[in-house]
Design a protein around this motif. Sequence first.
Motif, PDB file in Angstrom:
ATOM      1  N   VAL A   1       0.830  -1.199   0.000  1.00  0.00           N
ATOM      2  CA  VAL A   1       0.000   0.000   0.000  1.00  0.00           C
ATOM      3  C   VAL A   1       0.867   1.253   0.000  1.00  0.00           C
ATOM      4  CG1 VAL A   1      -0.165   0.133   2.528  1.00  0.00           C
ATOM      5  CG2 VAL A   1      -1.988   1.092   1.107  1.00  0.00           C
ATOM      6  N   THR A   2       0.379   2.294  -0.662  1.00  0.00           N
ATOM      7  CA  THR A   2       1.032   3.598  -0.678  1.00  0.00           C
ATOM      8  C   THR A   2       0.029   4.660  -0.250  1.00  0.00           C
ATOM      9  OG1 THR A   2       0.467   4.044  -2.985  1.00  0.00           O
ATOM     10  CG2 THR A   2       2.547   2.872  -2.568  1.00  0.00           C
ATOM     11  N   VAL A   3       0.535   5.863  -0.003  1.00  0.00           N
ATOM     12  CA  VAL A   3      -0.344   6.975   0.388  1.00  0.00           C
ATOM     13  C   VAL A   3      -1.334   7.289  -0.726  1.00  0.00           C
ATOM     14  CG1 VAL A   3      -0.382   9.424   1.002  1.00  0.00           C
ATOM     15  CG2 VAL A   3       1.371   7.940   1.968  1.00  0.00           C
ATOM     16  N   ASP A   4      -0.891   7.167  -1.982  1.00  0.00           N
ATOM     17  CA  ASP A   4      -1.789   7.437  -3.110  1.00  0.00           C
ATOM     18  C   ASP A   4      -2.967   6.463  -3.126  1.00  0.00           C
ATOM     19  OD1 ASP A   4      -0.261   9.552  -3.972  1.00  0.00           O
ATOM     20  OD2 ASP A   4       0.974   8.321  -5.317  1.00  0.00           O
ATOM     21  N   ASP A   5      -2.712   5.213  -2.747  1.00  0.00           N
ATOM     22  CA  ASP A   5      -3.809   4.236  -2.686  1.00  0.00           C
ATOM     23  C   ASP A   5      -4.838   4.654  -1.641  1.00  0.00           C
ATOM     24  OD1 ASP A   5      -2.538   2.646  -4.611  1.00  0.00           O
ATOM     25  OD2 ASP A   5      -1.395   1.566  -3.080  1.00  0.00           O
ATOM     26  N   LEU A   6      -4.363   5.119  -0.500  1.00  0.00           N
ATOM     27  CA  LEU A   6      -5.272   5.540   0.568  1.00  0.00           C
ATOM     28  C   LEU A   6      -6.041   6.796   0.183  1.00  0.00           C
ATOM     29  CD1 LEU A   6      -2.922   4.884   3.610  1.00  0.00           C
ATOM     30  CD2 LEU A   6      -4.981   3.607   3.022  1.00  0.00           C
ATOM     31  N   ARG A   7      -5.411   7.688  -0.570  1.00  0.00           N
ATOM     32  CA  ARG A   7      -6.122   8.882  -1.044  1.00  0.00           C
ATOM     33  C   ARG A   7      -7.251   8.485  -1.984  1.00  0.00           C
ATOM     34  NH1 ARG A   7      -2.042  13.375  -3.229  1.00  0.00           N
ATOM     35  NH2 ARG A   7      -4.071  14.279  -3.758  1.00  0.00           N
ATOM     36  N   GLU A   8      -6.974   7.539  -2.855  1.00  0.00           N
ATOM     37  CA  GLU A   8      -8.035   7.078  -3.761  1.00  0.00           C
ATOM     38  C   GLU A   8      -9.139   6.363  -2.985  1.00  0.00           C
ATOM     39  OE1 GLU A   8      -8.549   4.360  -7.811  1.00  0.00           O
ATOM     40  OE2 GLU A   8      -6.545   4.919  -7.098  1.00  0.00           O
ATOM     41  N   TYR A   9      -8.781   5.725  -1.871  1.00  0.00           N
ATOM     42  CA  TYR A   9      -9.783   5.026  -1.042  1.00  0.00           C
ATOM     43  C   TYR A   9     -10.751   6.014  -0.398  1.00  0.00           C
ATOM     44  CZ  TYR A   9     -11.631   1.555   2.206  1.00  0.00           C
ATOM     45  OH  TYR A   9     -12.467   0.706   2.905  1.00  0.00           O
ATOM     46  N   GLY A  10     -10.275   7.250  -0.126  1.00  0.00           N
ATOM     47  CA  GLY A  10     -11.164   8.250   0.463  1.00  0.00           C
ATOM     48  C   GLY A  10     -10.596   8.990   1.653  1.00  0.00           C
ATOM     49  N   MET A  11      -9.310   8.770   1.959  1.00  0.00           N
ATOM     50  CA  MET A  11      -8.672   9.499   3.053  1.00  0.00           C
ATOM     51  C   MET A  11      -8.069  10.783   2.498  1.00  0.00           C
ATOM     52  SD  MET A  11      -9.502   7.108   5.073  1.00  0.00           S
ATOM     53  CE  MET A  11      -8.903   7.727   6.633  1.00  0.00           C
ATOM     54  N   ILE A  12      -8.307  11.917   3.176  1.00  0.00           N
ATOM     55  CA  ILE A  12      -7.853  13.204   2.644  1.00  0.00           C
ATOM     56  C   ILE A  12      -6.352  13.371   2.897  1.00  0.00           C
ATOM     57  CG2 ILE A  12     -10.119  14.240   2.929  1.00  0.00           C
ATOM     58  CD1 ILE A  12      -9.118  15.624   5.438  1.00  0.00           C
ATOM     59  N   PRO A  13      -5.659  14.109   2.038  1.00  0.00           N
ATOM     60  CA  PRO A  13      -4.194  14.248   2.168  1.00  0.00           C
ATOM     61  C   PRO A  13      -3.770  14.850   3.507  1.00  0.00           C
ATOM     62  CG  PRO A  13      -4.941  15.056   0.037  1.00  0.00           C
ATOM     63  CD  PRO A  13      -6.159  14.773   0.835  1.00  0.00           C
ATOM     64  N   GLU A  14      -4.540  15.837   4.028  1.00  0.00           N
ATOM     65  CA  GLU A  14      -4.172  16.468   5.297  1.00  0.00           C
ATOM     66  C   GLU A  14      -4.180  15.465   6.441  1.00  0.00           C
ATOM     67  OE1 GLU A  14      -6.905  19.443   3.111  1.00  0.00           O
ATOM     68  OE2 GLU A  14      -6.539  17.304   3.214  1.00  0.00           O
ATOM     69  N   PHE A  15      -5.128  14.540   6.411  1.00  0.00           N
ATOM     70  CA  PHE A  15      -5.230  13.521   7.454  1.00  0.00           C
ATOM     71  C   PHE A  15      -4.055  12.551   7.366  1.00  0.00           C
ATOM     72  CE2 PHE A  15      -6.858   9.461   9.095  1.00  0.00           C
ATOM     73  CZ  PHE A  15      -7.297   9.864  10.349  1.00  0.00           C
ATOM     74  N   LEU A  16      -3.749  12.099   6.164  1.00  0.00           N
ATOM     75  CA  LEU A  16      -2.639  11.164   5.973  1.00  0.00           C
ATOM     76  C   LEU A  16      -1.307  11.810   6.318  1.00  0.00           C
ATOM     77  CD1 LEU A  16      -3.772   9.542   2.602  1.00  0.00           C
ATOM     78  CD2 LEU A  16      -3.835   8.488   4.865  1.00  0.00           C
ATOM     79  N   GLY A  17      -1.193  13.124   6.092  1.00  0.00           N
ATOM     80  CA  GLY A  17       0.040  13.821   6.400  1.00  0.00           C
ATOM     81  C   GLY A  17       0.346  13.871   7.890  1.00  0.00           C
ATOM     82  N   ARG A  18      -0.689  13.743   8.721  1.00  0.00           N
ATOM     83  CA  ARG A  18      -0.490  13.750  10.172  1.00  0.00           C
ATOM     84  C   ARG A  18      -0.312  12.346  10.740  1.00  0.00           C
ATOM     85  NH1 ARG A  18      -2.966  18.206   8.622  1.00  0.00           N
ATOM     86  NH2 ARG A  18      -2.823  20.139   9.870  1.00  0.00           N
ATOM     87  N   LEU A  19      -0.271  11.360   9.866  1.00  0.00           N
ATOM     88  CA  LEU A  19       0.015   9.979  10.252  1.00  0.00           C
ATOM     89  C   LEU A  19       1.235   9.514   9.448  1.00  0.00           C
ATOM     90  CD1 LEU A  19      -3.661   8.679  10.183  1.00  0.00           C
ATOM     91  CD2 LEU A  19      -2.311   9.062  12.232  1.00  0.00           C
ATOM     92  N   PRO A  20       2.415  10.002   9.823  1.00  0.00           N
ATOM     93  CA  PRO A  20       3.600   9.771   8.965  1.00  0.00           C
ATOM     94  C   PRO A  20       4.057   8.324   8.883  1.00  0.00           C
ATOM     95  CG  PRO A  20       4.242  10.780  11.057  1.00  0.00           C
ATOM     96  CD  PRO A  20       2.743  10.778  11.031  1.00  0.00           C
ATOM     97  N   ILE A  21       3.722   7.513   9.879  1.00  0.00           N
ATOM     98  CA  ILE A  21       4.199   6.128   9.898  1.00  0.00           C
ATOM     99  C   ILE A  21       3.087   5.217   9.397  1.00  0.00           C
ATOM    100  CG2 ILE A  21       5.087   4.267  11.345  1.00  0.00           C
ATOM    101  CD1 ILE A  21       6.253   6.406  13.179  1.00  0.00           C
ATOM    102  N   LEU A  22       3.293   4.595   8.271  1.00  0.00           N
ATOM    103  CA  LEU A  22       2.291   3.735   7.636  1.00  0.00           C
ATOM    104  C   LEU A  22       2.858   2.323   7.521  1.00  0.00           C
ATOM    105  CD1 LEU A  22      -0.314   3.252   5.931  1.00  0.00           C
ATOM    106  CD2 LEU A  22       0.977   4.040   3.939  1.00  0.00           C
ATOM    107  N   TYR A  23       2.131   1.338   8.030  1.00  0.00           N
ATOM    108  CA  TYR A  23       2.582  -0.050   7.909  1.00  0.00           C
ATOM    109  C   TYR A  23       1.375  -0.984   7.901  1.00  0.00           C
ATOM    110  CZ  TYR A  23       1.963  -0.093  13.006  1.00  0.00           C
ATOM    111  OH  TYR A  23       1.451   0.012  14.271  1.00  0.00           O
TER     112      TYR A  23
END
Length: 469
Positions: free
Chosen positions: A333-355
């Motif tokens: 998974v990448t951040v772009d996948d999560l953005r397409e899923y429906g998570m906004i960029p500002e929200f993902l930016g405040r969760l820097p660690i993704l696993y």
Amino acid sequence: MNIDDFDDKEYKNHKENKNSQDDFEEVCYLCRRSESKVGKMIHIPNNITICSDCMQKTFDTINKGDNPYMKMMGFPPNMFHLSNEIPGMQKVKKKSEEKVTEEKEEFDRKKLPSPHIIKASLDEFIIGQEHAKKVISVAVYNHYKRIGADPVKDVEIEKSNMLMIGPTGSGKTYLVKTLARLLNVPLAITDATSLTEAGYIGDDVESVISKLLQAAGNDVKKAERGIVFIDEIDKIAKKRNTNSRDVSGESVQQGLLQLLEGSDVEVPVGASSKNAMVPMTTVNTKNILFICGGAFPDLDKIIKSRLNKQSSIGFKADLKDKYDEDMNLLQKVTVDDLREYGMIPEFLGRLPILYSLEMLTKEMLVKVLMEPKNAILKQYQSLLAMDEVELVFDPEALEAIAEKALEKKTGARALRAILEDIMLDIMYEIPKDDNIGRVIITRDYIEGKGGPVIEMRGIGKHKVIAANN
């Protein structure tokens, strides 16, 4: 009153009563906080004590000309339900000086275990998920180093908020619970499905901090270095193709932005909702570690679509079904996948660690049954040991249980349900006969083709319990 007016017996009783009274301190009639937390109480008729905060709020409410609470000026005795009240006294037991000192003790970074020790502790309870355990151990270590260390000049260390993705039953919640227990910090677990935009039916985003404050015993300092785990975070993704207001999707993500980054939040003390009669306190979320988790159903389709973009006609083309059997597709998974899923960029930016967590395999499920400190099999063995009966599982029986769990596609959650069904007849029949010494669970019994092997004390083996239908 003079001491001379008492005889020896009366003086002794007076002294005992005085000592027993000294063991208690007064509490506010409304908010139930003790005198040690809010300061000196205000005494009003009928032996009622109120803190200055609640008294001011009461005056503010009464001073409104059209308010419906004018009756409250009389303070009827049954106006509120009083808990932890000592009969005849509006007081609570005083905390010992040792406990007060312990609560006021500041966070000591030197006592924080290093990442390899944190991971080794997690290994005792959680099977597999090596990458996830390593990531969370380092992130938590760095987060609490940031809290305990003196600020570095010209360098501001940001929070290590995490976004954890994993299929259902892979151990997301259990991982966070185990971590909080090992670190001995307050933990609040909340469900994102109940959160809505402010003003709508549901919980405001501030309720997340209210739960953490309650978990910390209303100790603000302790809560400000706690952990908040927001489960089902995928449920607040932006809704697609809807004409109604998205009060539980993107708007909730917007509301969580300030909490994740760090801000002062007004939350009620000792209550789950705000109202005029509940005192408020301010909690700063700058040092609160936020861990968000979710299963993100159908995210694998987005990942697969991105990976298959290179598929075309030619020698170097990828097959379109290349990733159909990949059980751990979420690992890509990448951040772009999560953005397409429906998570906004500002929200993902405040969760820097993704696993991501791995899907549990048959081998991992067998280990989950046997190896953790509180493994399910160990629990059943302990229960039967109380009846002086030894419980043994054949290796093939464990594989059969794991195969059944895989069919249910609910991860480790399925193991408990399967074992409850398997062990029902055994737990019912064994206490009937004191001569039973050992019970051996076989694959045939798991598959419903036979019964368990029963060994009587000093006699031998025979099957006595019918197989499950």
